[in-house]
Design a protein around this motif. Structure first.
Motif, short mmCIF file in Angstrom:
data_model
loop_
_atom_site.label_atom_id
_atom_site.label_comp_id
_atom_site.label_asym_id
_atom_site.label_seq_id
_atom_site.Cartn_x
_atom_site.Cartn_y
_atom_site.Cartn_z
N VAL A 61 20.45 22.79 -5.43
CA VAL A 61 20.13 24.21 -5.42
C VAL A 61 18.65 24.44 -5.68
N LEU A 62 18.11 23.71 -6.67
CA LEU A 62 16.70 23.87 -7.00
C LEU A 62 15.82 23.47 -5.83
N ASP A 63 16.19 22.37 -5.15
CA ASP A 63 15.40 21.94 -3.99
C ASP A 63 15.46 22.99 -2.88
N ALA A 64 16.66 23.56 -2.66
CA ALA A 64 16.79 24.58 -1.63
C ALA A 64 15.97 25.80 -1.98
N ASP A 65 16.02 26.22 -3.24
CA ASP A 65 15.23 27.38 -3.67
C ASP A 65 13.73 27.13 -3.50
N ALA A 66 13.31 25.90 -3.85
CA ALA A 66 11.90 25.55 -3.71
C ALA A 66 11.49 25.57 -2.24
N GLY A 67 12.38 25.07 -1.36
CA GLY A 67 12.07 25.08 0.07
C GLY A 67 11.95 26.48 0.62
N ILE A 68 12.85 27.37 0.17
CA ILE A 68 12.79 28.76 0.63
C ILE A 68 11.52 29.43 0.13
N ALA A 69 11.19 29.18 -1.15
CA ALA A 69 9.97 29.77 -1.71
C ALA A 69 8.74 29.29 -0.96
N GLU A 70 8.72 28.01 -0.63
CA GLU A 70 7.58 27.46 0.10
C GLU A 70 7.48 28.07 1.49
N ALA A 71 8.64 28.21 2.15
CA ALA A 71 8.64 28.81 3.49
C ALA A 71 8.18 30.26 3.45
N LYS A 72 8.61 31.00 2.42
CA LYS A 72 8.19 32.40 2.29
C LYS A 72 6.69 32.51 2.03
N ALA A 73 6.19 31.59 1.18
CA ALA A 73 4.75 31.61 0.89
C ALA A 73 3.94 31.32 2.15
N LYS A 74 4.39 30.35 2.92
CA LYS A 74 3.69 30.00 4.16
C LYS A 74 3.76 31.15 5.16
N MET A 75 4.94 31.77 5.24
CA MET A 75 5.11 32.89 6.15
C MET A 75 4.22 34.06 5.74
N GLN A 76 4.16 34.34 4.42
CA GLN A 76 3.33 35.43 3.93
C GLN A 76 1.86 35.19 4.25
N LYS A 77 1.43 33.93 4.08
CA LYS A 77 0.04 33.58 4.37
C LYS A 77 -0.28 33.84 5.84
N GLU A 78 0.60 33.44 6.73
CA GLU A 78 0.36 33.64 8.16
C GLU A 78 0.39 35.12 8.52
N MET A 79 1.31 35.87 7.90
CA MET A 79 1.36 37.30 8.19
C MET A 79 0.11 38.01 7.66
N ASP A 80 -0.40 37.56 6.52
CA ASP A 80 -1.64 38.13 6.00
C ASP A 80 -2.80 37.87 6.96
N GLU A 81 -2.82 36.67 7.55
CA GLU A 81 -3.87 36.35 8.52
C GLU A 81 -3.76 37.25 9.74
N VAL A 82 -2.53 37.52 10.16
CA VAL A 82 -2.33 38.38 11.32
C VAL A 82 -2.78 39.81 11.01
N ILE A 83 -2.40 40.30 9.83
CA ILE A 83 -2.79 41.65 9.44
C ILE A 83 -4.32 41.76 9.37
N ALA A 84 -4.96 40.72 8.84
CA ALA A 84 -6.42 40.72 8.78
C ALA A 84 -7.02 40.78 10.18
N LEU A 85 -6.40 40.07 11.13
CA LEU A 85 -6.88 40.10 12.52
C LEU A 85 -6.70 41.49 13.13
N ILE A 86 -5.55 42.13 12.84
CA ILE A 86 -5.30 43.47 13.36
C ILE A 86 -6.30 44.46 12.76
N GLU A 87 -6.56 44.31 11.45
CA GLU A 87 -7.54 45.18 10.81
C GLU A 87 -8.92 45.01 11.42
N GLN A 88 -9.23 43.77 11.83
CA GLN A 88 -10.51 43.52 12.49
C GLN A 88 -10.55 44.18 13.86
N MET A 89 -9.41 44.15 14.57
CA MET A 89 -9.34 44.76 15.91
C MET A 89 -9.35 46.29 15.84
N PHE A 90 -8.58 46.83 14.89
CA PHE A 90 -8.37 48.27 14.83
C PHE A 90 -8.81 48.84 13.48
#
Length: 389
Positions: A40-69
């Protein structure tokens, strides 16, 4: 994350509900575990890591959109005018309007896909039984249903379950998008329309006809008749650009070519070095290195004759034919599925695969022969008597 991926995700952010495409790409497969399982702990850690990675990429996208618009330079909006615009967009984007839009756009598409994936479709029955599709097409609907039920008696419940589980998730995501969409549209309308115009719009939306319009305008953008008309308009547009390709190409050829380091004068090199805060010798070394590389490429290209171009053409043809034949051959080797057995193929399909296999073999042999001939011709031109020269 790469620039192209950021741009694609930025487009996704602008047009569709967020997260699902990224989650499918980035999120790891999680095993089903019991409440007291040590994993369970490993699964939770994997989900947390995936969410952190996803958040980082979405932040990069939002920054790009802010640069465009970017909106930092826009003047402030009068509160009274913004209030009128908020009334306008509340009418234009009522609750559930995005869901109606998506139902129009994807409802028929989703149903068509589900029908093709249904166990009683000709395609699926052919895959499961290995019987040719044209023979299955001759069966009546009740027979096809009976055959499908034999493989999966619960297929209808399974289809209903997919709809029951997925549709609420989509509805929830679209409902989450509506408030920020209304907010953004209100600011845009407040800038593009005067207070008088916004008042007139609101007055119209309050009429019976206006209320019907606000309910239908967004969903109408994805109406089947609109989508079909747009789809039919694309081929002529593409062909028009193909016809104009020579003219467009000529226009681009008239443009001055981009300069490289080798084209800069000594004075320009010094100026560039000063602007970039580097030593001018660094730029000169880079210029000399690139010049030597370019000369080597030109000399190699001059040695590459039409004989060698024939090798390329033959090799390309061989590669395409061989890839198609290999795919068919690999599939045929899987004896666990009767659909891969060539005895179950139609005569036309079997003939096409065999012709591709023959073409691949012939093209491969032709490529090797052309290559040998090109090498021999190159040696003769270069005056080589020893292959090692």
């Amino acid at each position: 994350m790469s620039t192209w991926k950021s741009i694609l995700l930025a487009g996704t952010f602008a047009l569709t509900p967020l997260g699902s495409a990224i989650a499918q790409e980035e999120a790891p497969n999680a095993d089903v575990v019991h409440p007291h399982d040590d994993s369970v702990l490993d699964a939770d850690a994997g989900i947390a890591e995936a969410k952190a990675k996803m958040q980082k990429e979405m932040d990069e996208v939002i920054a790009l959109i802010e640069q465009m618009f970017g909106t930092d330079d826009l003047p402030p909006i009068e509160p009274a005018r913004l209030a009128l615009a908020e009334q306008t967009t509340a009418a234009l984007v009522p609750s559930g309007s995005l869901e109606r839009l998506m139902d129009n756009l994807y409802g028929k598409m989703f149903k068509t896909i589900m029908d093709q994936a249904d166990g009683s479709s000709d395609l699926m029955l052919s895959i499961k039984t290995g019987v040719e599709s044209d023979k299955i097409a001759e069966l009546d609907k009740d027979t096809k249903t009976a055959i499908a039920d034999l493989f999966d008696p619960h297929r209808k419940e399974r289809e209903e379950q997919i709809t029951r589980v997925v549709k609420p998730l989509i509805s929830e995501a679209l409902a989450d998008l509506e408030p920020p969409m209304r907010e953004g549209m209100a600011k845009a309308y407040a800038r593009k329309f005067s207070a008088k115009q916004l008042g007139e719009l609101n007055a119209f939306f309050a009429t019976p006809t206006g209320r019907v319009y606000t309910e239908e305008w967004m969903a109408a953008q994805a109406d089947p008749e609109v989508v079909l008309a747009m789809a039919k308009a694309i081929p002529p547009m593409v062909l028009k650009f193909i016809d104009r390709a020579p003219e467009i190409s000529k226009d681009f050829e008239d443009l001055p070519k981009e300069r490289a380091l080798a084209d800069l004068s000594d004075a320009e090199m010094k100026k560039l070095a000063k602007m970039m805060k580097v030593d001018v010798k660094t730029l000169q070394d880079n210029r000399d290195m690139w010049s030597e590389t370019a000369m080597d490429a030109i000399e190699a290209d001059e040695e590459w004759s039409s004989d060698d171009q024939a090798v390329d053409a033959a090799a390309d043809a061989a590669e395409a034919a061989e890839a198609a034949a290999d795919a068919a051959a690999d599939a045929a080797e899987d004896a666990s599925d009767p659909a891969f057995d060539r005895d179950n193929w139609s005569d036309a399909d079997r003939q096409r695969v065999e012709e591709l296999e023959t073409a691949a073999a012939n093209a491969s042999a032709a490529a090797y022969e052309a290559e040998d001939a090109a090498i021999a011709a190159a040696r003769e031109r270069l005056g080589q008597t020893d292959p090692s020269e």
